[in-house]
Design a protein around this motif. Structure first.
Motif, PDB file in Angstrom:
ATOM      1  N   GLY A 160      -7.123 -54.848  20.240  1.00 54.54           N
ATOM      2  CA  GLY A 160      -6.249 -53.778  19.598  1.00 54.54           C
ATOM      3  C   GLY A 160      -6.695 -52.318  19.985  1.00 54.54           C
ATOM      4  O   GLY A 160      -6.570 -51.318  19.479  1.00 54.54           O
ATOM      5  N   ALA A 195       7.446 -57.158  19.890  1.00 54.93           N
ATOM      6  CA  ALA A 195       6.908 -55.873  20.712  1.00 54.93           C
ATOM      7  C   ALA A 195       7.212 -55.867  22.064  1.00 54.93           C
ATOM      8  O   ALA A 195       7.239 -54.825  22.821  1.00 54.93           O
ATOM      9  CB  ALA A 195       5.445 -56.141  20.369  1.00 54.93           C
ATOM     10  N   PRO A 228       3.550 -54.035  17.015  1.00 52.64           N
ATOM     11  CA  PRO A 228       2.094 -54.436  18.003  1.00 52.64           C
ATOM     12  C   PRO A 228       2.355 -55.780  18.728  1.00 52.64           C
ATOM     13  O   PRO A 228       2.942 -56.452  18.567  1.00 52.64           O
ATOM     14  CB  PRO A 228       1.094 -54.651  16.939  1.00 52.64           C
ATOM     15  CG  PRO A 228       1.777 -55.316  15.490  1.00 52.64           C
ATOM     16  CD  PRO A 228       3.140 -54.680  15.693  1.00 52.64           C
ATOM     17  N   LEU A 280      -2.822 -44.022   9.747  1.00 50.99           N
ATOM     18  CA  LEU A 280      -2.256 -42.883  10.362  1.00 50.99           C
ATOM     19  C   LEU A 280      -0.631 -42.976  10.311  1.00 50.99           C
ATOM     20  O   LEU A 280       0.060 -43.952  10.152  1.00 50.99           O
ATOM     21  CB  LEU A 280      -2.407 -43.201  12.089  1.00 50.99           C
ATOM     22  CG  LEU A 280      -3.746 -43.611  12.362  1.00 50.99           C
ATOM     23  CD1 LEU A 280      -3.740 -44.062  14.108  1.00 50.99           C
ATOM     24  CD2 LEU A 280      -4.797 -42.317  12.318  1.00 50.99           C
ATOM     25  N   ILE A 316      -0.060 -48.033  10.343  1.00 48.16           N
ATOM     26  CA  ILE A 316      -0.687 -48.138  11.818  1.00 48.16           C
ATOM     27  C   ILE A 316      -2.210 -47.531  11.102  1.00 48.16           C
ATOM     28  O   ILE A 316      -1.985 -46.675  10.464  1.00 48.16           O
ATOM     29  CB  ILE A 316      -0.058 -47.439  12.772  1.00 48.16           C
ATOM     30  CG1 ILE A 316       1.358 -48.041  13.190  1.00 48.16           C
ATOM     31  CG2 ILE A 316      -1.293 -47.357  13.961  1.00 48.16           C
ATOM     32  CD1 ILE A 316       1.706 -47.159  14.153  1.00 48.16           C
ATOM     33  N   GLU A 322      -6.488 -47.005  12.405  1.00 49.73           N
ATOM     34  CA  GLU A 322      -7.515 -46.956  13.360  1.00 49.73           C
ATOM     35  C   GLU A 322      -8.848 -47.122  12.605  1.00 49.73           C
ATOM     36  O   GLU A 322      -9.260 -46.594  11.507  1.00 49.73           O
ATOM     37  CB  GLU A 322      -7.522 -45.714  14.014  1.00 49.73           C
ATOM     38  CG  GLU A 322      -8.309 -45.620  15.256  1.00 49.73           C
ATOM     39  CD  GLU A 322      -8.181 -44.233  16.016  1.00 49.73           C
ATOM     40  OE1 GLU A 322      -7.339 -44.003  16.814  1.00 49.73           O
ATOM     41  OE2 GLU A 322      -9.022 -43.420  15.599  1.00 49.73           O
ATOM     42  N   ARG A 366      -6.728 -50.063  17.023  1.00 46.00           N
ATOM     43  CA  ARG A 366      -5.639 -49.763  15.953  1.00 46.00           C
ATOM     44  C   ARG A 366      -5.297 -51.194  15.573  1.00 46.00           C
ATOM     45  O   ARG A 366      -4.885 -52.167  16.345  1.00 46.00           O
ATOM     46  CB  ARG A 366      -4.740 -49.081  16.942  1.00 46.00           C
ATOM     47  CG  ARG A 366      -5.099 -47.860  17.509  1.00 46.00           C
ATOM     48  CD  ARG A 366      -4.000 -46.814  17.615  1.00 46.00           C
ATOM     49  NE  ARG A 366      -4.695 -45.642  17.716  1.00 46.00           N
ATOM     50  CZ  ARG A 366      -3.831 -44.393  17.832  1.00 46.00           C
ATOM     51  NH1 ARG A 366      -2.621 -44.522  17.868  1.00 46.00           N
ATOM     52  NH2 ARG A 366      -4.390 -43.314  18.014  1.00 46.00           N
ATOM     53  N   LEU A 425      -2.319 -56.340  15.818  1.00 46.15           N
ATOM     54  CA  LEU A 425      -3.178 -55.341  16.518  1.00 46.15           C
ATOM     55  C   LEU A 425      -2.414 -54.711  17.757  1.00 46.15           C
ATOM     56  O   LEU A 425      -1.793 -55.266  18.290  1.00 46.15           O
ATOM     57  CB  LEU A 425      -4.360 -56.163  17.262  1.00 46.15           C
ATOM     58  CG  LEU A 425      -5.410 -57.042  16.292  1.00 46.15           C
ATOM     59  CD1 LEU A 425      -6.041 -58.076  17.106  1.00 46.15           C
ATOM     60  CD2 LEU A 425      -5.998 -56.109  15.481  1.00 46.15           C
ATOM     61  N   TRP A 426      -2.572 -53.316  17.809  1.00 40.56           N
ATOM     62  CA  TRP A 426      -1.969 -52.495  18.861  1.00 40.56           C
ATOM     63  C   TRP A 426      -2.757 -52.719  20.055  1.00 40.56           C
ATOM     64  O   TRP A 426      -3.676 -51.981  20.549  1.00 40.56           O
ATOM     65  CB  TRP A 426      -1.935 -51.308  18.602  1.00 40.56           C
ATOM     66  CG  TRP A 426      -1.088 -51.081  17.158  1.00 40.56           C
ATOM     67  CD1 TRP A 426      -1.355 -51.209  15.970  1.00 40.56           C
ATOM     68  CD2 TRP A 426       0.286 -50.924  17.279  1.00 40.56           C
ATOM     69  NE1 TRP A 426      -0.575 -50.948  15.144  1.00 40.56           N
ATOM     70  CE2 TRP A 426       0.653 -51.014  15.800  1.00 40.56           C
ATOM     71  CE3 TRP A 426       1.331 -50.757  18.246  1.00 40.56           C
ATOM     72  CZ2 TRP A 426       2.135 -50.720  15.267  1.00 40.56           C
ATOM     73  CZ3 TRP A 426       2.507 -50.839  17.715  1.00 40.56           C
ATOM     74  CH2 TRP A 426       3.006 -50.847  16.259  1.00 40.56           C
TER      75      TRP A 426
END
Lengths: 208, 469
Positions: free
Chosen positions: A59, A93, B404, B420, B442, B444, B450, B467-468
């Protein structure tokens, strides 16, 4: 001093100077990030080589790092192969990022041996644009086999490994450690045959 | 008409696998006598030959192993070969007693670029199936058979040329009973030409009308209608192993032949397959069934063998195998894949198909996925796995919200990372009864990762959902 000696000396002492010979020999594709291209052999992701990516945790932009080159590959109608990703590569995404979904193949294997085998087969076939493999093998021979399979094709091979393996030796052409740094991704080149040992900070402009 | 006769003098020996390293002969019971009907190379080198009494043979070569003839096995093999032969012509006939197959090639000569090329294609094809065949080409089936029984004969193309062309062949090759041959030899006749000079009614009086009918048919003076082999609508090939097998490697020999035959059958029907079933029959009558599916229509024996091998290597055999059955009951048109074979994109697609098939064979059907989008509000339902090659929906990038790259199973959160920005409300299902209302954020973590998380509007609990990456 002989001219060759002078050059060798300069190469050794000047960090911004590198031998064009090593660079020209490496075929590569732009990473899409100028700062990162500058650090890599051939100014981009080297083709037909093992590229190790070692994210500190999940992530942090470890996949976003590859989006520019994957977009390029997708637009050339070549396939992108995910082998044993740790989570679902989320189609909305991927589509949002501009990757054509019909170019993505997700291979699941029951164990690491099968996962590496699948990656090797795909690389040897030579038609995938990129192979992304998640494997935590520590066997040197296994990594060398991947390296060899990559050399047989014309694909990009990205191997994602656990941060626990950061300090174990590896035959990879390029090894990058990835970690978050104040909202950006910090990329540390820990090994680059024909590249430079340095780091870059990349911003992905993701939603905040 | 022009017949090509394929004669398999070593058929019962060649049904065995792998090639035996000891002297071996197949015996057939004739009343109380057991006679050799086929010998392998080692037995032949030791001086044994067909027709020899089994006891005599054992006396000469005590290490000789005798195997009882299996006519059922021979029938299976000849039928499979007949099916294979139909790729050359629609007219194929079998003689199970004499281990012969006839193919009418007269109508196919132009298609296969002439007799020489066609004969070559047939011979090399049979060779690849692991049989040593002798062939003869002539305008009547019996003349072709006569030529096939003699090594190095020239094809006969004209009906009128038969009599002259076969004159020098030994009488013993004629398809008449050994008693008649003996009698003919007794008269002092040695060659076919010798009896051709004798009026046939005179021969009929001595040897019976069957003899002269045969001679007339041989020369094309009487019709010789044959029962034609009809290609069955589904493919079923049974193979009894000569020894029990517990290693995959030992199955590859019969499989190579079976798939080669199948390839001929598919060519004959101008079709291809996308799935085939291999049944391994065990000693205790139980069986292991292996199914192989291919992405694109397939009929290449080599590719199919690779797939079956992958599948076999992944299979643990519960006990030894005694027989194999190969079944195909669904066929697909080969479509335009053959025609376009040389265009770049098609051949690339075909290589991909072959690769995917290989991966599927080892990893399982469900292991290779493609991704698709679903028109659904809930993030976990907004995508799908596509396991087959169905056409994917066109995507419209502009309408897609930011999401994500990793989606994970919702995980209940005890402590909340730093949020955020503003939440995104996602609602779904109140009209179907599965009421979901979530606020997505979102966030952190302290370490800098993220996350994509949501608060469930009903339970007020927080879940990690992505998860980003």
């Amino acid at each position: 001093m002989q001219r060759a000696e002078v050059i060798a000396n300069l190469l050794r002492t000047t960090p911004d100077l590198w031998s064009g010979h090593a660079v020209a020999a490496t075929r590569s594709r732009s990473t899409g990030f100028t700062e990162l291209n500058a650090l890599l052999p051939g100014h981009g992701w080297p083709l037909s080589s093992l590229i190790e990516l070692i994210p500190l945790m999940a992530g942090i932009g470890e996949l976003s790092l590859l989006l520019p080159v994957l977009r390029k590959i997708g637009s050339e109608a070549r396939d992108i192969v995910f082998v044993c990703p740790p989570h679902v590569p989320y189609p909305p995404a991927l589509a949002h990022a501009g990757l054509p979904l019909n170019r993505i193949i997700w291979i699941d294997a029951k164990n690491d041996v099968d996962a590496r085998w699948s990656a090797e087969q795909t690389l040897r076939e030579g038609m995938a644009g990129a192979v992304l493999l998640w494997s935590d093998t520590i066997k040197d021979i296994a990594l060398r086999r991947l390296q060899l399979a990559a050399r047989e094709g014309e694909s990009l091979l990205f191997l994602y490994r656990s941060s626990l393996l950061l300090n174990t030796p590896s035959p990879a052409t390029v090894r990058l450690a990835l970690q978050p740094q104040s909202g950006a991704l910090r990329v540390d080149v820990i090994k680059a045959r024909g590249g430079k040992i340095a780091s870059a900070r990349l911003h992905f402009h993701q939603a905040t | 008409m022009l017949w090509c006769c394929i004669y398999l003098p070593l058929l019962p020996i060649e049904l065995r696998e792998p090639r035996d390293a000891i002297a071996l002969a197949i015996v057939d019971q004739h009343g109380s006598r057991r006679r050799l009907i086929a010998c392998n190379e080692i037995a032949r080198e030791a001086g044994l030959h067909n027709g020899m009494d089994a006891t005599t043979a054992l006396g000469r070569l005590p290490s000789l192993q005798l195997i009882k003839r299996s006519q059922a096995q021979e029938r299976h093999a000849l039928k499979a070969l007949a099916a294979w032969s139909q790729q050359f012509s629609g007219m194929v006939s079998i003689d199970h007693e004499r281990w012969m197959i006839w193919i009418e090639i007269g109508a196919s000569l132009t298609y296969f670029h002439g007799m020489k090329a066609l004969a070559q294609k047939i011979s090399s094809g049979i060779d690849a199936l692991g049989y040593s065949a002798m062939t003869g080409i002539a305008p009547t089936p019996e003349a072709a058979a006569l030529l096939a029984r003699h090594a190095h004969t020239q094809p006969i193309q004209q009906l009128t040329a038969i009599k002259f062309s076969i004159a020098a062949l030994p009488l013993s090759l004629l398809a008449v009973s050994p008693i008649i041959i003996e009698a003919l030899h007794g008269v002092g006749w040695k060659q076919v030409g010798d009896i051709m000079e004798v009026p046939f009614d005179q021969l009929a009086r001595r040897f019976g009308p069957a003899m002269t009918k045969y001679l007339h048919q041989l020369l094309g003076e009487l019709p010789d209608p044959r029962v034609l082999y009809r290609v069955p609508a589904s493919y079923h090939r049974h193979f009894e192993l000569s020894a029990t097998v517990d290693a995959i490697e030992a199955l590859l020999f019969p499989l190579r032949r079976m798939l080669g035959e199948l390839q001929g059958y598919l060519r004959a029907r101008d079709t291809a397959l996308q799935q085939l079933k291999l049944t391994l029959i065990h000693e205790n009558k139980s069986s292991t069934i292996l199914e192989v599916r291919t992405t694109a229509p397939q009929r290449d024996a080599q590719s199919l063998l690779v797939l079956l091998r992958e599948t076999l290597e992944r299979t643990t055999l519960p006990t030894v195998v005694v027989a194999l059955t190969l079944t195909v009951d669904q066929f697909v048109s080969l479509g335009d894949t053959q025609l376009d074979f040389f265009t770049e994109s098609k051949s690339r697609d075909q290589s991909w198909s072959a690769l995917l098939d290989k991966l599927r064979a080892r990893l399982g059907e469900q292991s290779i996925k493609r991704l698709g989008l679903n028109d659904h509000h809930l993030p976990e339902k907004a995508w799908c796995k596509l396991c087959n090659e169905t056409k994917q929906q066109e995507q419209d990038d502009d309408t897609l919200p930011q999401r994500p790259l990793w989606l994970i199973e919702p995980k209940l959160l005890q402590t909340l990372p730093r949020l955020l920005g503003k939440p995104e409300r996602i609602e779904s299902g109140w009209w179907t009864g599965e009421d979901s209302r979530r606020d997505y954020y979102i966030a952190e973590t302290q370490e800098g990762a993220r996350w994509w998380l949501y608060r469930d509007a009903h339970s007020q609990q927080w879940y990690l959902h992505g998860l980003w990456a």
